[in-house]
Motif scaffolding. Structure first.
Motif, PDB file in Angstrom:
ATOM      1  N   LYS A   6       9.664 -43.221  -2.533  1.00  0.00           N
ATOM      2  CA  LYS A   6       9.134 -41.874  -2.740  1.00  0.00           C
ATOM      3  C   LYS A   6       9.317 -41.055  -1.469  1.00  0.00           C
ATOM      4  N   LEU A   7       9.702 -39.807  -1.656  1.00  0.00           N
ATOM      5  CA  LEU A   7       9.831 -38.861  -0.550  1.00  0.00           C
ATOM      6  C   LEU A   7       8.778 -37.782  -0.745  1.00  0.00           C
ATOM      7  N   SER A   8       8.028 -37.469   0.304  1.00  0.00           N
ATOM      8  CA  SER A   8       7.025 -36.406   0.199  1.00  0.00           C
ATOM      9  C   SER A   8       6.870 -35.702   1.544  1.00  0.00           C
ATOM     10  N   LYS A   9       6.411 -34.475   1.474  1.00  0.00           N
ATOM     11  CA  LYS A   9       6.143 -33.685   2.675  1.00  0.00           C
ATOM     12  C   LYS A   9       4.716 -33.974   3.100  1.00  0.00           C
ATOM     13  N   ASP A  10       4.533 -34.339   4.361  1.00  0.00           N
ATOM     14  CA  ASP A  10       3.209 -34.653   4.894  1.00  0.00           C
ATOM     15  C   ASP A  10       3.016 -33.812   6.153  1.00  0.00           C
ATOM     16  N   GLY A  11       2.483 -32.621   5.957  1.00  0.00           N
ATOM     17  CA  GLY A  11       2.342 -31.699   7.088  1.00  0.00           C
ATOM     18  C   GLY A  11       3.701 -31.252   7.570  1.00  0.00           C
ATOM     19  N   ARG A  12       3.994 -31.512   8.838  1.00  0.00           N
ATOM     20  CA  ARG A  12       5.284 -31.125   9.422  1.00  0.00           C
ATOM     21  C   ARG A  12       6.370 -32.166   9.199  1.00  0.00           C
ATOM     22  N   PHE A  13       6.017 -33.303   8.640  1.00  0.00           N
ATOM     23  CA  PHE A  13       6.954 -34.417   8.517  1.00  0.00           C
ATOM     24  C   PHE A  13       7.294 -34.724   7.064  1.00  0.00           C
ATOM     25  N   TRP A  14       8.428 -35.386   6.876  1.00  0.00           N
ATOM     26  CA  TRP A  14       8.833 -35.914   5.582  1.00  0.00           C
ATOM     27  C   TRP A  14       8.557 -37.410   5.597  1.00  0.00           C
ATOM     28  N   MET A  15       7.805 -37.884   4.610  1.00  0.00           N
ATOM     29  CA  MET A  15       7.394 -39.286   4.513  1.00  0.00           C
ATOM     30  C   MET A  15       8.238 -39.986   3.451  1.00  0.00           C
ATOM     31  N   VAL A  16       8.717 -41.184   3.777  1.00  0.00           N
ATOM     32  CA  VAL A  16       9.399 -42.045   2.812  1.00  0.00           C
ATOM     33  C   VAL A  16       8.547 -43.300   2.660  1.00  0.00           C
TER      34      VAL A  16
END
Length: 151
Positions: A6-16
Protein backbone atom coordinates in the motif's frame (compact mmCIF):
# COMPACT_ATOMS: atom_id res chain seq x y z
CA UNK A 1 5.74 -13.48 -8.60
CA UNK A 2 4.47 -10.45 -6.70
CA UNK A 3 3.01 -9.38 -3.34
CA UNK A 4 0.78 -6.39 -2.77
CA UNK A 5 1.71 -3.27 -0.82
CA UNK A 6 0.00 0.00 0.00
CA UNK A 7 1.14 3.52 -0.83
CA UNK A 8 -0.21 6.44 1.19
CA UNK A 9 0.61 10.06 1.96
CA UNK A 10 1.58 10.57 5.60
CA UNK A 11 2.10 14.27 6.19
CA UNK A 12 5.11 15.33 4.14
CA UNK A 13 6.13 11.76 3.34
CA UNK A 14 4.93 8.90 1.16
CA UNK A 15 4.55 5.65 3.13
CA UNK A 16 4.86 2.16 1.61
CA UNK A 17 3.51 -0.70 3.69
CA UNK A 18 3.51 -4.47 3.34
CA UNK A 19 1.26 -5.20 6.34
CA UNK A 20 1.36 -8.99 6.14
CA UNK A 21 5.16 -8.87 6.21
CA UNK A 22 5.14 -6.36 9.08
CA UNK A 23 7.28 -4.04 6.95
CA UNK A 24 7.02 -0.36 6.07
CA UNK A 25 9.18 2.52 4.91
CA UNK A 26 8.79 6.05 3.60
CA UNK A 27 10.22 8.57 1.18
CA UNK A 28 9.94 12.29 0.45
CA UNK A 29 8.20 11.55 -2.86
CA UNK A 30 6.67 8.51 -4.56
CA UNK A 31 9.82 7.61 -6.49
CA UNK A 32 11.90 7.69 -3.32
CA UNK A 33 9.26 5.67 -1.45
CA UNK A 34 9.40 2.97 -4.16
CA UNK A 35 13.20 2.89 -3.97
CA UNK A 36 13.07 2.68 -0.17
CA UNK A 37 10.56 -0.20 -0.43
CA UNK A 38 12.93 -2.02 -2.79
CA UNK A 39 15.83 -1.50 -0.35
CA UNK A 40 13.67 -2.59 2.61
CA UNK A 41 12.58 -5.86 1.02
CA UNK A 42 16.05 -6.66 -0.35
CA UNK A 43 17.52 -6.01 3.11
CA UNK A 44 14.95 -8.23 4.80
CA UNK A 45 15.54 -10.96 2.22
CA UNK A 46 19.29 -10.70 2.79
CA UNK A 47 18.74 -11.09 6.54
CA UNK A 48 17.06 -14.43 5.73
CA UNK A 49 19.94 -15.47 3.50
CA UNK A 50 18.44 -14.62 0.10
CA UNK A 51 20.07 -12.40 -2.51
CA UNK A 52 17.04 -11.06 -4.35
CA UNK A 53 16.65 -8.30 -6.91
CA UNK A 54 13.28 -6.82 -5.93
CA UNK A 55 11.15 -4.78 -8.32
CA UNK A 56 8.54 -2.38 -6.92
CA UNK A 57 5.86 -1.32 -9.39
CA UNK A 58 2.86 0.97 -8.98
CA UNK A 59 -0.36 -0.67 -10.16
CA UNK A 60 -3.22 1.70 -9.40
CA UNK A 61 -3.88 4.58 -7.00
CA UNK A 62 -2.57 3.34 -3.65
CA UNK A 63 -1.62 -0.22 -4.68
CA UNK A 64 1.91 -1.32 -5.50
CA UNK A 65 3.37 -4.73 -6.25
CA UNK A 66 6.78 -5.99 -5.19
CA UNK A 67 8.38 -9.09 -6.55
CA UNK A 68 11.31 -10.89 -8.03
CA UNK A 69 11.97 -12.99 -11.10
CA UNK A 70 13.54 -15.53 -8.73
CA UNK A 71 10.20 -17.08 -7.77
CA UNK A 72 11.54 -19.91 -5.61
CA UNK A 73 13.66 -17.68 -3.36
CA UNK A 74 11.05 -14.91 -3.28
CA UNK A 75 8.37 -17.34 -2.09
CA UNK A 76 10.84 -18.75 0.46
CA UNK A 77 11.60 -15.26 1.77
CA UNK A 78 7.89 -14.34 2.00
CA UNK A 79 7.02 -17.60 3.78
CA UNK A 80 9.82 -17.07 6.30
CA UNK A 81 8.84 -13.45 6.89
CA UNK A 82 5.12 -14.33 7.25
CA UNK A 83 6.00 -17.03 9.79
CA UNK A 84 8.19 -14.64 11.79
CA UNK A 85 5.51 -11.92 11.70
CA UNK A 86 2.98 -14.47 12.99
CA UNK A 87 5.34 -15.48 15.82
CA UNK A 88 5.36 -19.14 14.75
CA UNK A 89 8.18 -21.67 14.81
CA UNK A 90 8.95 -24.23 12.11
CA UNK A 91 7.46 -26.82 14.46
CA UNK A 92 4.21 -24.82 14.75
CA UNK A 93 3.76 -24.61 10.97
CA UNK A 94 4.74 -28.25 10.45
CA UNK A 95 2.14 -29.28 13.02
CA UNK A 96 -0.56 -27.10 11.42
CA UNK A 97 0.21 -28.74 8.07
CA UNK A 98 -0.13 -32.18 9.68
CA UNK A 99 3.34 -33.13 8.47
CA UNK A 100 5.57 -35.57 10.30
CA UNK A 101 8.89 -33.94 9.44
CA UNK A 102 10.15 -30.36 9.81
CA UNK A 103 11.66 -30.74 6.34
CA UNK A 104 8.18 -31.07 4.85
CA UNK A 105 7.73 -27.31 5.34
CA UNK A 106 11.32 -26.10 5.84
CA UNK A 107 12.38 -27.07 2.29
CA UNK A 108 10.01 -24.43 0.89
CA UNK A 109 11.06 -21.75 3.37
CA UNK A 110 14.72 -22.44 2.68
CA UNK A 111 14.24 -22.24 -1.10
CA UNK A 112 15.22 -25.88 -1.66
CA UNK A 113 11.85 -26.66 -3.33
CA UNK A 114 9.55 -24.49 -5.42
CA UNK A 115 5.91 -24.88 -4.38
CA UNK A 116 3.01 -24.99 -6.82
CA UNK A 117 0.26 -22.36 -6.57
CA UNK A 118 -1.96 -24.75 -4.60
CA UNK A 119 0.93 -25.66 -2.29
CA UNK A 120 1.65 -21.96 -1.65
CA UNK A 121 -2.00 -21.55 -0.64
CA UNK A 122 -1.72 -24.49 1.76
CA UNK A 123 1.55 -23.20 3.27
CA UNK A 124 0.31 -19.63 3.72
CA UNK A 125 -2.96 -20.91 5.26
CA UNK A 126 -0.94 -22.80 7.86
CA UNK A 127 0.86 -19.58 8.80
CA UNK A 128 -1.94 -17.02 8.86
CA UNK A 129 -5.72 -16.77 8.78
CA UNK A 130 -5.47 -13.29 7.25
CA UNK A 131 -6.15 -12.97 3.51
CA UNK A 132 -2.92 -12.96 1.54
CA UNK A 133 -2.32 -12.96 -2.19
CA UNK A 134 0.55 -13.68 -4.52
CA UNK A 135 0.23 -12.20 -7.98
CA UNK A 136 1.53 -14.03 -11.00
CA UNK A 137 2.78 -12.80 -14.37
CA UNK A 138 5.10 -10.15 -15.69
CA UNK A 139 4.86 -6.51 -14.70
CA UNK A 140 2.67 -5.80 -17.74
CA UNK A 141 0.38 -8.80 -17.31
CA UNK A 142 -0.29 -8.88 -13.54
CA UNK A 143 -2.57 -11.91 -13.63
CA UNK A 144 -3.86 -12.47 -10.14
CA UNK A 145 -4.17 -15.69 -8.24
CA UNK A 146 -5.92 -14.83 -4.97
CA UNK A 147 -5.19 -17.15 -2.10
CA UNK A 148 -8.39 -17.05 -0.07
CA UNK A 149 -8.32 -18.54 3.38
CA UNK A 150 -11.46 -20.26 4.54
CA UNK A 151 -11.32 -21.75 7.99
Amino acid sequence: MWIKGKLSKDGRFWMVEFPELDACTQGHNKAEAYEMAKDLLEGLAEAYGFDLDITVAPVENDIILAGSENKKDFVAFVLHRLRDAAGLTLEDVTQKLGAKSLNAYARYEQGRSEPTVSKIEELVSAITDAPFAFYYGGAAVMKTAELAHSR
